[in-house]
Scaffold this active site. Structure first.
Site, short mmCIF file in Angstrom:
data_model
loop_
_atom_site.label_atom_id
_atom_site.label_comp_id
_atom_site.label_asym_id
_atom_site.label_seq_id
_atom_site.Cartn_x
_atom_site.Cartn_y
_atom_site.Cartn_z
N ALA A 110 66.50 40.74 9.37
CA ALA A 110 66.07 39.53 9.67
C ALA A 110 64.33 39.46 9.25
CB ALA A 110 66.53 38.69 10.93
N HIS B 100 127.11 54.34 -16.18
CA HIS B 100 127.18 52.99 -16.83
C HIS B 100 128.01 52.17 -16.03
CE1 HIS B 100 126.63 50.61 -20.16
NE2 HIS B 100 126.07 51.74 -20.99
N ASN C 169 71.02 45.07 10.53
CA ASN C 169 72.10 44.55 11.43
C ASN C 169 73.26 43.70 10.94
OD1 ASN C 169 70.65 46.06 13.88
ND2 ASN C 169 69.14 44.30 13.54
N ARG D 201 64.47 46.95 18.91
CA ARG D 201 65.83 47.67 18.75
C ARG D 201 65.64 49.13 18.53
NH1 ARG D 201 71.27 47.76 17.51
NH2 ARG D 201 71.98 48.08 15.30
N HIS E 129 57.61 48.01 25.26
CA HIS E 129 56.59 47.72 24.57
C HIS E 129 55.75 49.13 24.29
CE1 HIS E 129 56.48 43.49 26.11
NE2 HIS E 129 57.37 43.56 25.02
#
Length: 530
Positions: A416, A89, A448, A317, A356
């Site tokens: 996208a 105290h 992405n 990709r 390709h």
């Protein structure tokens, strides 16, 4: 005590290596008599100490020790812990001690965002259930709470994907009002109460609310998000629910080794190409390597299902990695194409033609199962090949008995292109027409999170690039072990429903590069992963 000393003292305490000297000159001590079952203890202050905080046992009140779990839940009786503060105290006033214990009480019941900060530190993607007063329901209308639980289950099925942790670039502690138990008239005290849920979780017995929420979070809010409640056929929805609404199960040791092996193959291949052929166009899979174990799991499931073959279409990709690690094209063939020394009959030129070309090969699974694989050639960067692949698959299936779809088409998109190219929506809309259907296409979106230089918020109006697909499964690339379970849902779903399924893998571009894989300082500011 400075931070380093505190860290050192904490480490020694955790390893049980504290010495008498470590307790010298302490002004405040923590004691835990509750560890041996003591309810509370008022300890004696040692010389030089200002305060001792004691924590008693965490237990139900003594008068309820003999009560059953059901009674405790019905009466909303929770466990309590007694904290005591013995203080000098001369240096601490009673009011300050009481305020301290009051503060601890506030934190334990969730005030001051205490548990939110803990969840954030542990990267738990959803918010904790908050303490709140119990809502008393008359026994004659107890069915009302059961209805609320059913509403909660339906909310998770519909909106749970919004809380899933699928973004590898950003940790967000997600929440949605529809997924908060309080929004459905339920509280913290209902967690240990049992409710009838029909056949939810493949268990017709009553389940505790905490177990129900646990299954729902495992199914819809961990690192995989599933969106399917837009499907109008209730049988199709129930079919999916029966397969995803179950507690999380860790992959087996062999499965983990297989996932690690496929990730290593993808990573080592891309790293070698970047090191050996500096500046050459390669359209790397970096940041989305988990696509390879994802495809591996789909191919394995397709072989187990007894399909004749698999046909794949994709943009540039990641094409080289898919050709070598999934379709069986040898590394030597790819290296010859980079060096311009391929003299095989199929070699038609140099430059970027390797991105390709397609191939035909044999996929071999972990258990030795095999299935033929065809990867279609694609002269476009994006999705011009979609309709071509569907036509190739339909021609193959027309040679089989009517009504059978033994060839599995897989189309791999970029975010996208999937959101912006009309051919994607066209092939989806035509997929159920009699003259065009192929029994369902699995579409994988390598998200992405940047369309060359365009961020998602400026590229589309929808939440996801895959909005508009069939059953949509979303997962992050950083948790490939979670991704292995969901692909096993896709071929069976196709066989059962002859519908398309879309897997949206949230990836990232590790460093923004142009087509020659050179870091691009002009556009680097648009790359969230830079």
């Amino acid at each position: 005590m400075d931070r380093d000393s505190l860290s050192s003292r904490t480490s020694k305490a955790r390893s049980n290596a504290l010495t008498v000297e470590d307790f010298a000159d302490t002004t405040l001590s923590l004691t835990n008599p509750g560890g041996i079952g003591t309810e509370h203890s008022i300890t004696r202050l040692m010389k030089g100490q200002g305060c001792v905080i004691g924590a008693g046992a965490l237990e139900y009140p003594a008068e309820f020790h003999g009560a059953s779990e059901q009674t405790l839940a019905d009466l909303a009786i929770g466990k309590t812990v007694t904290l005591t503060s013995t203080y000098d105290h001369r240096v601490i006033q009673g009011a300050a001690s009481g305020e301290f214990l009051g503060r601890v009480h506030e934190l334990l019941i969730g005030q001051h965002r205490f548990y939110e900060e803990i969840f954030a530190a542990l990267r738990i993607p959803y918010e904790p259930i908050h303490w709140a007063p119990d809502i008393r329901v008359d026994p004659t209308s107890a069915v009302d709470k059961t209805a609320r639980v059913q509403q909660l289950i339906d909310a998770f099925r519909t909106r749970g994907h919004l809380m899933a942790d699928v973004d590898p670039l950003e940790y967000v502690q997600r929440s949605h009002p529809d997924l908060d138990v309080e929004s459905h008239g339920l509280t913290f005290w209902d967690l240990d109460r049992e409710f009838v849920t029909g056949d939810f979780g493949r268990d017709r017995r009553p389940m505790k609310l905490r177990d129900i929420v646990g299954v729902l979070r495992d199914a819809y809010c961990r690192t995989v998000g599933i969106e399917y409640m837009h499907i109008q056929d209730p049988e199709q929805r129930a079919w999916i629910q029966n397969r995803v609404e179950r507690p999380y199960s860790k992959p087996t040791h062999d499965q983990q080794l297989r996932i690690l092996g496929k990730l290593n193959e993808a990573e080592a291949f891309e790293t070698f190409l970047q090191t050996k052929y500096i500046g050459q166009t390669r359209f790397s899979l970096e940041g989305g390597e988990s696509t390879i174990p994802l495809l591996d799991a789909i191919m394995h499931a397709a072989a187990e299902s007894g399909l004749d073959d698999v046909a794949i279409a994709m943009a540039h990709r990641g094409r080289l990695s898919v050709l070598t690690n999934i379709a069986g094209k040898t590394y030597g063939q790819v290296f010859h194409e980079f060096e311009g020394t391929d003299l095989s009959d199929t070699f038609d030129g140099s430059g970027d033609v390797k991105y390709h070309l397609g191939t035909e090969g044999i996929f071999t699974g972990a258990d030795g199962e095999t299935i033929p694989v065809y990867v279609g050639a694609n002269p476009s960067h994006l999705d011009a090949v979609d309709g071509v692949l569907e036509g190739i698959v339909r021609a193959r299936q027309d040679r089989r008995p009517a009504g059978t779809f033994p060839t599995l088409p897989i189309i791999i998109h970029g975010d996208a292109a999937m959101a912006g190219q009309g051919v994607v929506g066209e092939t989806m809309q035509m997929s159920q027409l009699r003259g065009y259907r192929t029994g369902g296409t699995i579409r994988i979106n390598i998200n992405n999170q940047v369309g060359f230089t365009t961020l998602p918020g400026e590229a589309r109006s929808s939440v996801y690039p895959t909005d508009g697909g069939g059953t949509r499964v979303r997962l992050p690339p950083e948790v490939p072990s979670r991704g292995r379970h969901r692909p096993r849902l896709l071929p069976p779903a196709r066989a059962q429903r002859s519908r398309r399924s879309v897997d949206d893998t949230a990836a990232h571009v590790r460093s923004h590069r142009d087509q020659a894989q050179r870091p691009d300082p002009i556009h680097g500011g648009a790359d969230r992963a830079g």
